[in-house]
Scaffold this motif. Structure first.
Motif, mmCIF file in Angstrom:
data_model
loop_
_atom_site.group_PDB
_atom_site.id
_atom_site.type_symbol
_atom_site.label_atom_id
_atom_site.label_comp_id
_atom_site.label_asym_id
_atom_site.label_seq_id
_atom_site.Cartn_x
_atom_site.Cartn_y
_atom_site.Cartn_z
ATOM 1 N N THR A 138 0.829 -1.209 0.000
ATOM 2 C CA THR A 138 0.000 0.000 0.000
ATOM 3 C C THR A 138 0.859 1.252 0.000
ATOM 4 O O THR A 138 2.017 1.236 0.419
ATOM 5 C CB THR A 138 -0.923 0.034 1.233
ATOM 6 O OG1 THR A 138 -0.126 -0.114 2.416
ATOM 7 C CG2 THR A 138 -1.973 -1.067 1.176
ATOM 8 N N ALA A 139 0.272 2.355 -0.471
ATOM 9 C CA ALA A 139 0.912 3.669 -0.427
ATOM 10 C C ALA A 139 -0.002 4.621 0.332
ATOM 11 O O ALA A 139 -1.230 4.611 0.141
ATOM 12 C CB ALA A 139 1.176 4.185 -1.834
ATOM 13 N N HIS A 140 0.605 5.486 1.176
ATOM 14 C CA HIS A 140 -0.154 6.350 2.080
ATOM 15 C C HIS A 140 0.308 7.799 1.902
ATOM 16 O O HIS A 140 1.502 8.094 1.929
ATOM 17 C CB HIS A 140 0.071 5.934 3.532
ATOM 18 C CG HIS A 140 -0.246 4.497 3.797
ATOM 19 N ND1 HIS A 140 -1.336 4.094 4.526
ATOM 20 C CD2 HIS A 140 0.398 3.348 3.416
ATOM 21 C CE1 HIS A 140 -1.359 2.774 4.595
ATOM 22 N NE2 HIS A 140 -0.313 2.297 3.935
ATOM 23 N N HIS A 184 -4.869 9.342 2.809
ATOM 24 C CA HIS A 184 -5.444 8.476 1.777
ATOM 25 C C HIS A 184 -4.536 7.277 1.547
ATOM 26 O O HIS A 184 -3.308 7.342 1.730
ATOM 27 C CB HIS A 184 -5.632 9.246 0.475
ATOM 28 C CG HIS A 184 -6.567 10.421 0.604
ATOM 29 N ND1 HIS A 184 -7.933 10.285 0.679
ATOM 30 C CD2 HIS A 184 -6.310 11.753 0.693
ATOM 31 C CE1 HIS A 184 -8.497 11.483 0.798
ATOM 32 N NE2 HIS A 184 -7.530 12.393 0.807
ATOM 33 N N VAL A 185 -5.143 6.171 1.121
ATOM 34 C CA VAL A 185 -4.412 4.926 0.913
ATOM 35 C C VAL A 185 -4.773 4.352 -0.459
ATOM 36 O O VAL A 185 -5.932 4.412 -0.883
ATOM 37 C CB VAL A 185 -4.753 3.877 1.995
ATOM 38 C CG1 VAL A 185 -3.952 2.596 1.777
ATOM 39 C CG2 VAL A 185 -4.511 4.434 3.381
ATOM 40 N N ARG A 228 9.218 -0.334 4.990
ATOM 41 C CA ARG A 228 8.675 0.967 4.574
ATOM 42 C C ARG A 228 9.699 1.735 3.754
ATOM 43 O O ARG A 228 10.905 1.589 3.942
ATOM 44 C CB ARG A 228 8.272 1.789 5.800
ATOM 45 C CG ARG A 228 7.115 1.216 6.598
ATOM 46 C CD ARG A 228 6.831 2.056 7.835
ATOM 47 N NE ARG A 228 5.613 1.657 8.515
ATOM 48 C CZ ARG A 228 5.537 0.701 9.413
ATOM 49 N NH1 ARG A 228 6.634 0.016 9.745
ATOM 50 N NH2 ARG A 228 4.381 0.399 9.987
ATOM 51 N N THR A 253 -1.502 12.579 -4.438
ATOM 52 C CA THR A 253 -0.647 12.949 -3.305
ATOM 53 C C THR A 253 -0.627 14.434 -3.002
ATOM 54 O O THR A 253 -0.139 14.838 -1.950
ATOM 55 C CB THR A 253 0.790 12.501 -3.582
ATOM 56 O OG1 THR A 253 1.323 13.286 -4.670
ATOM 57 C CG2 THR A 253 0.853 11.026 -3.960
ATOM 58 N N LEU A 275 -2.928 6.931 -6.455
ATOM 59 C CA LEU A 275 -2.958 7.712 -5.222
ATOM 60 C C LEU A 275 -2.655 9.163 -5.558
ATOM 61 O O LEU A 275 -1.589 9.487 -6.073
ATOM 62 C CB LEU A 275 -1.923 7.184 -4.224
ATOM 63 C CG LEU A 275 -1.835 7.952 -2.896
ATOM 64 C CD1 LEU A 275 -3.137 7.817 -2.106
ATOM 65 C CD2 LEU A 275 -0.657 7.460 -2.062
ATOM 66 N N ARG A 317 4.341 0.915 2.023
ATOM 67 C CA ARG A 317 4.492 -0.165 2.985
ATOM 68 C C ARG A 317 4.316 -1.516 2.308
ATOM 69 O O ARG A 317 3.352 -1.732 1.556
ATOM 70 C CB ARG A 317 3.446 -0.047 4.102
ATOM 71 C CG ARG A 317 3.483 1.249 4.878
ATOM 72 C CD ARG A 317 2.346 1.295 5.886
ATOM 73 N NE ARG A 317 2.170 2.622 6.460
ATOM 74 C CZ ARG A 317 1.137 2.983 7.212
ATOM 75 N NH1 ARG A 317 0.178 2.092 7.486
ATOM 76 N NH2 ARG A 317 1.054 4.217 7.694
ATOM 77 N N VAL A 367 4.963 10.467 0.414
ATOM 78 C CA VAL A 367 4.263 9.194 0.285
ATOM 79 C C VAL A 367 5.038 8.139 1.068
ATOM 80 O O VAL A 367 6.243 7.963 0.861
ATOM 81 C CB VAL A 367 4.145 8.751 -1.184
ATOM 82 C CG1 VAL A 367 3.405 7.419 -1.279
ATOM 83 C CG2 VAL A 367 3.449 9.815 -2.023
ATOM 84 N N GLU A 368 4.352 7.444 1.959
ATOM 85 C CA GLU A 368 4.962 6.294 2.628
ATOM 86 C C GLU A 368 4.436 5.022 1.968
ATOM 87 O O GLU A 368 3.224 4.812 1.893
ATOM 88 C CB GLU A 368 4.623 6.264 4.112
ATOM 89 C CG GLU A 368 5.289 5.083 4.827
ATOM 90 C CD GLU A 368 4.856 4.922 6.271
ATOM 91 O OE1 GLU A 368 5.687 5.213 7.156
ATOM 92 O OE2 GLU A 368 3.692 4.512 6.499
ATOM 93 N N GLY A 374 -3.851 0.785 -3.042
ATOM 94 C CA GLY A 374 -3.249 -0.536 -3.119
ATOM 95 C C GLY A 374 -2.779 -0.855 -4.519
ATOM 96 O O GLY A 374 -2.809 -0.007 -5.425
#
Length: 329
Positions: A239-241, A245-246, A297, A255, A253, A263, A260-261, A248
């Protein structure tokens, strides 16, 4: 012809969920050694939720597959179109439908065949593009194909990975940035290409679908809402956060220019590494923490990375899992 001649296009399943499936298998009705019944039993034992029957240049045998489907096991009708200049999979075609295989790269007939599959609501997959035998090398342009089979398990031994898969993965990875820049990208998938005992599900594709039915499974594959696993023992969440917002695998996404994190959560790979890949190539690599995998991460921005995808590898370099990209906007 009985309604049970061919499998239903819908199973009960688990609703919207991740489903595991092998979309390239052969039975005794083409050049495999297993019967359809044996394939279905072994597919379920391998942890699969669905499989596609892809006999060479022929339709699924009538009256054979209908009784092998179940509420929790979907069988998709397909064909491996074996031409002189490459093989490709026609997935989700109609009962009894056969796609002509008597074409090659120089005669221009491929577009008509692809159109036939698409008109049936099906999916066209470039199969094992670097297979080590005559006609195995895929010479057609990818234009018109929906998906590329970057991981094929047929020509492997103790682990489902070899130099031909490595070449296919690298070729597909290099194409992503250009394809996205042109407004469309072609997802990757992995299949066993089962012919022999012990091959089914090694590897397979894990697809997010709204339901366990042919249309929803093909839609998930077409959208790239999928990743590839060497076995059902391997699990990946990617996933990206950003900004609350998330997104998959296979999603976009937005931004707004922020951080962007990304995971990656991996299970079933006792020792290994996760590498992060963008339009800049392989940009980060980290060891999996702990004996049972764990969480890795990495931070980026949409300005730095058009997309992010991951590869999970064993210490010997063979792939345990890989994902389609998350697109960053």
């Amino acid at each position: 012809m009985s309604n049970l001649s061919f499998p239903p296009t819908r199973a009960v399943g688990r609703g919207a969920a991740w489903y595991r499936g092998d979309c390239h298998v052969h039975s005794v009705h083409s050049d495999g050694e297993l019967t359809p019944e044996e394939l279905a039993v072994r597919g379920r034992a391998a942890g699969l939720d669905f499989m596609a029957t892809t006999e060479h240049n022929s339709a699924a045998q009538a009256g054979v597959w209908g009784l092998l489907a179940a509420d929790d096991f979907l069988i998709v009708l397909g064909e491996e179109v074996t031409t002189k200049t490459g093989h490709w999979l026609a997935l989700g075609i109609k009962s009894g439908e056969v796609i002509d295989w008597n074409h090659q790269v120089r005669d221009g007939a491929i577009d008509q065949c692809l159109d036939q599959v698409h008109q049936s609501g099906g999916l066209c997959v470039a199969a094992h593009p670097h297979a080590p035998y005559p006609s195995g090398d895929f010479m057609f342009p990818y234009r018109g194909f929906d998906v590329v089979e970057v991981w094929n398990g047929l020509w492997t031994s103790d682990r489902p990975w070899n130099a031909d898969n490595e070449a296919a993965l690298a070729e597909w990875g290099r194409s992503l940035a250009v394809d996205m820049h042109m407004g469309s990208w072609r997802p990757a998938m992995g299949n066993s290409d089962t012919h022999l005992e012990g091959q089914i599900g090694t590897p397979h594709t894990v697809v997010y679908a709204e339901e366990l039915n042919t249309e929803a499974i093909l839609a998930g594959i077409r959208a790239g809402r999928s990743w590839i696993a060497e076995s059902a023992d391997v699990g990946v969440s990617f996933t990206a956060h950003a900004g609350g917002h998330v997104a998959g695998v296979g999603e976009q996404l937005t931004t707004h220019g922020g951080q962007v994190e990304v995971r990656a959560t991996v299970r079933g790979v006792p020792v290994g590494t996760v590498s992060f890949h963008t339009d800049g190539g392989k940009v980060h690599r980290a060891a999996l923490p702990g004996d049972e995998g764990g969480v890795v991460r990495w931070d980026t921005t949409a300005e730095e990375s058009m997309f992010v995808r991951i590869e999970v590898r064993h210490p010997n370099g063979s792939v345990a899992a890989l994902t389609n990209p998350i697109v960053l906007l």
